[in-house]
Design a protein around this motif. Structure first.
Motif, PDB file in Angstrom:
ATOM      1  N   TYR A  32       5.794   8.282 -12.805  1.00  0.00           N
ATOM      2  CA  TYR A  32       5.666   7.484 -11.598  1.00  0.00           C
ATOM      3  C   TYR A  32       4.834   6.229 -11.805  1.00  0.00           C
ATOM      4  N   THR A  33       5.250   5.168 -11.141  1.00  0.00           N
ATOM      5  CA  THR A  33       4.329   4.063 -10.892  1.00  0.00           C
ATOM      6  C   THR A  33       3.413   4.498  -9.760  1.00  0.00           C
ATOM      7  N   MET A  34       2.127   4.236  -9.918  1.00  0.00           N
ATOM      8  CA  MET A  34       1.138   4.648  -8.924  1.00  0.00           C
ATOM      9  C   MET A  34       0.553   3.420  -8.233  1.00  0.00           C
ATOM     10  N   GLY A  35       0.337   3.555  -6.940  1.00  0.00           N
ATOM     11  CA  GLY A  35      -0.205   2.437  -6.185  1.00  0.00           C
ATOM     12  C   GLY A  35      -1.348   2.856  -5.283  1.00  0.00           C
ATOM     13  N   TRP A  36      -2.172   1.887  -4.934  1.00  0.00           N
ATOM     14  CA  TRP A  36      -3.208   2.054  -3.918  1.00  0.00           C
ATOM     15  C   TRP A  36      -2.902   1.084  -2.776  1.00  0.00           C
ATOM     16  N   PHE A  37      -2.981   1.613  -1.574  1.00  0.00           N
ATOM     17  CA  PHE A  37      -2.818   0.829  -0.368  1.00  0.00           C
ATOM     18  C   PHE A  37      -4.030   1.075   0.519  1.00  0.00           C
ATOM     19  N   ARG A  38      -4.205   0.245   1.530  1.00  0.00           N
ATOM     20  CA  ARG A  38      -5.291   0.475   2.474  1.00  0.00           C
ATOM     21  C   ARG A  38      -4.866   0.051   3.873  1.00  0.00           C
ATOM     22  N   ARG A  39      -5.521   0.686   4.847  1.00  0.00           N
ATOM     23  CA  ARG A  39      -5.275   0.333   6.244  1.00  0.00           C
ATOM     24  C   ARG A  39      -6.619   0.207   6.939  1.00  0.00           C
ATOM     25  N   ALA A  40      -6.910  -1.003   7.385  1.00  0.00           N
ATOM     26  CA  ALA A  40      -8.131  -1.267   8.139  1.00  0.00           C
ATOM     27  C   ALA A  40      -7.866  -1.030   9.623  1.00  0.00           C
ATOM     28  N   PRO A  41      -8.895  -0.775  10.398  1.00  0.00           N
ATOM     29  CA  PRO A  41      -8.703  -0.547  11.838  1.00  0.00           C
ATOM     30  C   PRO A  41      -7.980  -1.714  12.495  1.00  0.00           C
ATOM     31  N   GLU A  44      -2.199  -3.502   9.744  1.00  0.00           N
ATOM     32  CA  GLU A  44      -1.140  -2.782   9.067  1.00  0.00           C
ATOM     33  C   GLU A  44      -1.597  -2.369   7.666  1.00  0.00           C
ATOM     34  N   ARG A  45      -0.922  -1.370   7.154  1.00  0.00           N
ATOM     35  CA  ARG A  45      -1.181  -0.946   5.786  1.00  0.00           C
ATOM     36  C   ARG A  45      -0.846  -2.076   4.826  1.00  0.00           C
ATOM     37  N   GLU A  46      -1.699  -2.288   3.835  1.00  0.00           N
ATOM     38  CA  GLU A  46      -1.461  -3.383   2.908  1.00  0.00           C
ATOM     39  C   GLU A  46      -1.607  -2.903   1.463  1.00  0.00           C
ATOM     40  N   PHE A  47      -0.878  -3.554   0.600  1.00  0.00           N
ATOM     41  CA  PHE A  47      -0.916  -3.269  -0.824  1.00  0.00           C
ATOM     42  C   PHE A  47      -2.263  -3.697  -1.409  1.00  0.00           C
ATOM     43  N   VAL A  48      -2.795  -2.874  -2.311  1.00  0.00           N
ATOM     44  CA  VAL A  48      -4.042  -3.205  -2.994  1.00  0.00           C
ATOM     45  C   VAL A  48      -3.796  -3.394  -4.490  1.00  0.00           C
ATOM     46  N   SER A  54       3.185   3.821 -17.763  1.00  0.00           N
ATOM     47  CA  SER A  54       2.486   3.821 -19.047  1.00  0.00           C
ATOM     48  C   SER A  54       1.093   3.225 -18.963  1.00  0.00           C
ATOM     49  N   GLY A  55       0.820   2.551 -17.855  1.00  0.00           N
ATOM     50  CA  GLY A  55      -0.437   1.816 -17.741  1.00  0.00           C
ATOM     51  C   GLY A  55      -0.362   0.420 -18.329  1.00  0.00           C
ATOM     52  N   GLY A  56       0.787   0.061 -18.840  1.00  0.00           N
ATOM     53  CA  GLY A  56       0.920  -1.220 -19.502  1.00  0.00           C
ATOM     54  C   GLY A  56       1.021  -2.409 -18.566  1.00  0.00           C
ATOM     55  N   SER A  57       1.390  -2.148 -17.327  1.00  0.00           N
ATOM     56  CA  SER A  57       1.492  -3.227 -16.340  1.00  0.00           C
ATOM     57  C   SER A  57       0.671  -2.877 -15.112  1.00  0.00           C
ATOM     58  N   THR A  58      -0.069  -3.861 -14.624  1.00  0.00           N
ATOM     59  CA  THR A  58      -0.857  -3.675 -13.409  1.00  0.00           C
ATOM     60  C   THR A  58      -0.567  -4.825 -12.450  1.00  0.00           C
ATOM     61  N   TYR A  59      -0.757  -4.556 -11.166  1.00  0.00           N
ATOM     62  CA  TYR A  59      -0.458  -5.516 -10.118  1.00  0.00           C
ATOM     63  C   TYR A  59      -1.588  -5.449  -9.094  1.00  0.00           C
ATOM     64  N   TYR A  60      -1.974  -6.608  -8.570  1.00  0.00           N
ATOM     65  CA  TYR A  60      -3.083  -6.660  -7.624  1.00  0.00           C
ATOM     66  C   TYR A  60      -2.775  -7.602  -6.473  1.00  0.00           C
ATOM     67  N   ALA A  61      -3.295  -7.247  -5.318  1.00  0.00           N
ATOM     68  CA  ALA A  61      -3.290  -8.173  -4.201  1.00  0.00           C
ATOM     69  C   ALA A  61      -4.274  -9.301  -4.501  1.00  0.00           C
ATOM     70  N   ASP A  62      -3.977 -10.475  -4.009  1.00  0.00           N
ATOM     71  CA  ASP A  62      -4.860 -11.621  -4.265  1.00  0.00           C
ATOM     72  C   ASP A  62      -6.273 -11.364  -3.748  1.00  0.00           C
ATOM     73  N   THR A  91     -13.406  -2.648   4.067  1.00  0.00           N
ATOM     74  CA  THR A  91     -13.482  -1.413   4.853  1.00  0.00           C
ATOM     75  C   THR A  91     -12.092  -0.996   5.319  1.00  0.00           C
ATOM     76  N   ALA A  92     -11.712   0.235   4.970  1.00  0.00           N
ATOM     77  CA  ALA A  92     -10.371   0.728   5.294  1.00  0.00           C
ATOM     78  C   ALA A  92     -10.244   2.168   4.825  1.00  0.00           C
ATOM     79  N   VAL A  93      -9.147   2.789   5.249  1.00  0.00           N
ATOM     80  CA  VAL A  93      -8.729   4.038   4.628  1.00  0.00           C
ATOM     81  C   VAL A  93      -7.845   3.670   3.455  1.00  0.00           C
ATOM     82  N   TYR A  94      -8.171   4.213   2.295  1.00  0.00           N
ATOM     83  CA  TYR A  94      -7.435   3.913   1.072  1.00  0.00           C
ATOM     84  C   TYR A  94      -6.506   5.075   0.732  1.00  0.00           C
ATOM     85  N   TYR A  95      -5.249   4.719   0.461  1.00  0.00           N
ATOM     86  CA  TYR A  95      -4.217   5.707   0.184  1.00  0.00           C
ATOM     87  C   TYR A  95      -3.676   5.517  -1.234  1.00  0.00           C
ATOM     88  N   CYS A  96      -3.435   6.634  -1.869  1.00  0.00           N
ATOM     89  CA  CYS A  96      -2.769   6.666  -3.161  1.00  0.00           C
ATOM     90  C   CYS A  96      -1.300   6.990  -2.918  1.00  0.00           C
TER      91      CYS A  96
END
Length: 123
Positions: A32-41, A44-48, A54-62, A91-96
């Motif tokens: 699986y590709t794994m992601g972290w998202f978060r939702r602040a009060p 909307e839920r947003e990509f983090v 493989s761990g060879g590629s990573t992606y980040y929100a600005d 500050t948010a709830v962080y989801y995997c």
């Protein structure tokens, strides 16, 4: 089938650091590709961040680039999110989440989700 359990969230002061962990059950974690998202009060839920199987590629929100680092240990079925220089806006709830296919940035592409862990950054 993959079950995901996040941990590591807590109250921290601005400028501090936290490391979130997401433990996965199932023998297909490394597929699986794994992601972290978060939702602040009130938001909307947003990509983090996301990391390829493989761990060879990573992606980040600005908004977190240069402060957060995603990593994974396939031998331990765990993905991590190291968060440095934390701000109150983090500050948010962080989801995997886990996915097989599709763009890493969109939550609709993820097939499995954890229950979330609360991160609170005080000013």
């Amino acid at each position: 089938q993959v079950q995901l359990v996040e941990s590591g969230g807590r109250l921290v002061q601005a400028g501090g650091s936290l490391r979130l962990s997401c433990a996965a059950s199932g023998r297909t974690f490394s597929s699986y590709t794994m992601g972290w998202f978060r939702r602040a009060p009130g938001k909307e839920r947003e990509f983090v961040a996301a990391i390829s199987w493989s761990g060879g590629s990573t992606y980040y929100a600005d908004s977190v680039k240069g402060r957060f680092t995603i990593s994974r240990d396939n031998a331990k079925n765990t993905v991590y999110l190291q968060m440095n220089s934390l701000k109150p806006d983090d500050t948010a709830v962080y989801y995997c989440a886990a996915k097989y296919t599709g763009d890493a940035y969109y939550p609709a592409n993820y097939n499995h989700w954890g229950q979330g862990t609360q991160v609170t950054v005080s000013s």
